[in-house]
Design an enzyme around this catalytic site. Structure first.
Site, PDB file in Angstrom:
ATOM      1  N   HIS A  37     -24.300  14.280 -29.349  1.00  0.00           N
ATOM      2  CA  HIS A  37     -22.853  14.241 -29.618  1.00  0.00           C
ATOM      3  C   HIS A  37     -22.108  15.241 -28.740  1.00  0.00           C
ATOM      4  O   HIS A  37     -21.029  14.949 -28.223  1.00  0.00           O
ATOM      5  CB  HIS A  37     -22.573  14.614 -31.080  1.00  0.00           C
ATOM      6  N   GLN A 153     -24.600  -1.391 -29.517  1.00  0.00           N
ATOM      7  CA  GLN A 153     -23.266  -0.994 -29.987  1.00  0.00           C
ATOM      8  C   GLN A 153     -22.285  -0.901 -28.810  1.00  0.00           C
ATOM      9  O   GLN A 153     -21.147  -1.362 -28.893  1.00  0.00           O
ATOM     10  CB  GLN A 153     -23.366   0.357 -30.696  1.00  0.00           C
ATOM     11  N   ARG A 187     -30.633  11.197 -37.746  1.00  0.00           N
ATOM     12  CA  ARG A 187     -31.702  10.787 -38.679  1.00  0.00           C
ATOM     13  C   ARG A 187     -33.024  11.513 -38.412  1.00  0.00           C
ATOM     14  O   ARG A 187     -33.916  11.468 -39.255  1.00  0.00           O
ATOM     15  CB  ARG A 187     -31.910   9.270 -38.619  1.00  0.00           C
TER      16      ARG A 187
HETATM   17  P1  AMP Z   1     -23.568   8.621 -34.561  1.00  0.00           P
HETATM   18  O1  AMP Z   1     -22.997   9.867 -35.131  1.00  0.00           O
HETATM   19  O2  AMP Z   1     -25.049   8.521 -34.669  1.00  0.00           O
HETATM   20  O3  AMP Z   1     -22.827   7.379 -34.996  1.00  0.00           O
HETATM   21  O4  AMP Z   1     -23.314   8.721 -32.997  1.00  0.00           O
HETATM   22  C1  AMP Z   1     -22.034   8.949 -32.465  1.00  0.00           C
HETATM   23  C2  AMP Z   1     -22.054   8.700 -30.980  1.00  0.00           C
HETATM   24  O5  AMP Z   1     -22.995   9.577 -30.368  1.00  0.00           O
HETATM   25  C3  AMP Z   1     -22.489   7.276 -30.611  1.00  0.00           C
HETATM   26  O6  AMP Z   1     -21.719   6.822 -29.512  1.00  0.00           O
HETATM   27  C4  AMP Z   1     -23.924   7.455 -30.239  1.00  0.00           C
HETATM   28  O7  AMP Z   1     -24.391   6.483 -29.326  1.00  0.00           O
HETATM   29  C5  AMP Z   1     -23.888   8.817 -29.587  1.00  0.00           C
HETATM   30  N1  AMP Z   1     -25.215   9.405 -29.611  1.00  0.00           N
HETATM   31  C6  AMP Z   1     -26.001   9.632 -30.691  1.00  0.00           C
HETATM   32  N2  AMP Z   1     -27.190  10.140 -30.321  1.00  0.00           N
HETATM   33  C7  AMP Z   1     -27.165  10.220 -28.972  1.00  0.00           C
HETATM   34  C8  AMP Z   1     -28.096  10.631 -27.977  1.00  0.00           C
HETATM   35  N3  AMP Z   1     -29.301  11.076 -28.300  1.00  0.00           N
HETATM   36  N4  AMP Z   1     -27.714  10.567 -26.690  1.00  0.00           N
HETATM   37  C9  AMP Z   1     -26.496  10.098 -26.336  1.00  0.00           C
HETATM   38  N5  AMP Z   1     -25.572   9.697 -27.220  1.00  0.00           N
HETATM   39  C10 AMP Z   1     -25.893   9.746 -28.510  1.00  0.00           C
END
Ligand code: AMP
Length: 281
Positions: A37, A153, A187
């Site tokens: 993030h 997504q 997660r």
């Molecule tokens: P989430 O909070 O899991 O919904 O993720 C929010 C945003 O952060 C989304 O656009 C995800 O694709 C991105 N994101 C989550 N984990 C990663 C990661 N390891 N590398 C790059 N982007 C990420």
């Protein structure tokens, strides 16, 4: 850094920023922030004057038996991290604020949602598209930042923005990994020490596929078979799906062409993890 909880206050902030001629970057998240993030936020900071991070565990993208209730939430820790990354505003609405009584509008994207996570999580992308459209309407960013970690997504949201003529540029940031290769994810916090070790099977399987392709193996079934066998060798791992599709159209293919997406969803204990790689044939 401000924490804004209502749509009215958020719109007021946006209006003021626009009056000053400032560009706005939006990073939508569900919180429990990690380096993945933060990478999105730093990229947003480079490209935009003002960075807004939304933190909202969106109930409409979770199925009835999924982990909505126990999804990790840590607004205090998140605020500290976001502030250090140079974020101006955290938009943190309550569920009632985003989905008040009588709420009844949803966005459906056909085609690319009918595979991968769209099959194993019915309604998931309807929830994602709806919440992202709402955030885009409220915050009116010049650019919104998403991670390639959620490859499908990204494709769904690009489809939505293009099909509905939305005035925003989507910027996609590569997958951020731990030193040993595990893709960062909120997660991951659910994994026990043993499961954390077992979770490496996802990245290792992606690497195996990449090596096979580099050696000239372009047959989709053969690469998939090797990946499945590799994952099945890890006793704590339970495959949800292993798929290879053309990229970015996500069509079914027999041969890995110029670009193909290998996408994995694997349960390690009770935790469902996803990861992916773009294979170049
Ligand atoms: P989430 O909070 O899991 O919904 O993720 C929010 C945003 O952060 C989304 O656009 C995800 O694709 C991105 N994101 C989550 N984990 C990663 C990661 N390891 N590398 C790059 N982007 C990420």
């Amino acid at each position: 850094m401000k924490i804004i909880e209502t749509i009215k206050d958020m719109k007021f902030f946006v209006q003021q920023a626009k009056e000053k001629g400032l560009s706005i970057g939006l990073v939508p998240t569900m919180g429990s922030l990690h380096e993945g993030h933060l990478t999105l936020m730093r990229q947003a900071k480079k490209e935009c004057d003002v960075v807004v991070v939304s933190i909202f565990v969106n109930p409409t993208q979770f199925g009835p038996n999924e982990d909505y209730g126990k999804y990790p939430r840590d607004l205090t820790g998140d605020s500290e991290q976001a502030s250090k990354a140079g974020v101006e505003v955290i938009f943190h609405p309550q569920v009632q604020e985003m989905y008040p009584k009588g709420y009844n509008s949803f966005i459906e994207i056909d085609g690319i949602t009918q595979k991968l996570c769209g099959l194993s999580r019915p309604g998931h992308f309807r929830g994602v598209a709806t919440i992202v459209a709402k955030l885009l309407n409220i915050i009116q960013p010049d650019k919104a930042f998403f991670g390639q970690k959620d490859a499908q997504q990204v494709l769904v949201l690009q489809r939505m923005v293009s099909d509905l003529n939305m005035n925003v540029i989507l910027e996609i940031v590569p997958i951020v990994r731990e030193r040993d290769g595990l893709a960062m994810s909120s997660r991951n916090a659910f994994l026990s020490e043993e499961e954390r070790g077992a979770a490496l099977i996802l990245y290792r399987s992606l690497q195996l596929a990449q090596q096979l392709v580099a050696k000239g193996e372009l047959n989709v079934e053969k690469v998939k078979h090797q990946v499945i066998m590799n994952i099945q060798g890890e006793e704590r791992a339970q495959i949800d799906y292993v798929e290879i599709h053309s990229y970015p159209l996500l069509e079914n293919v027999d041969v890995i062409g110029e670009k193909a997406l290998l996408a994995l969803a694997v349960r390690i204990g009770n935790t469902r993890l996803i990861d992916n790689i773009i294979l170049e044939g």
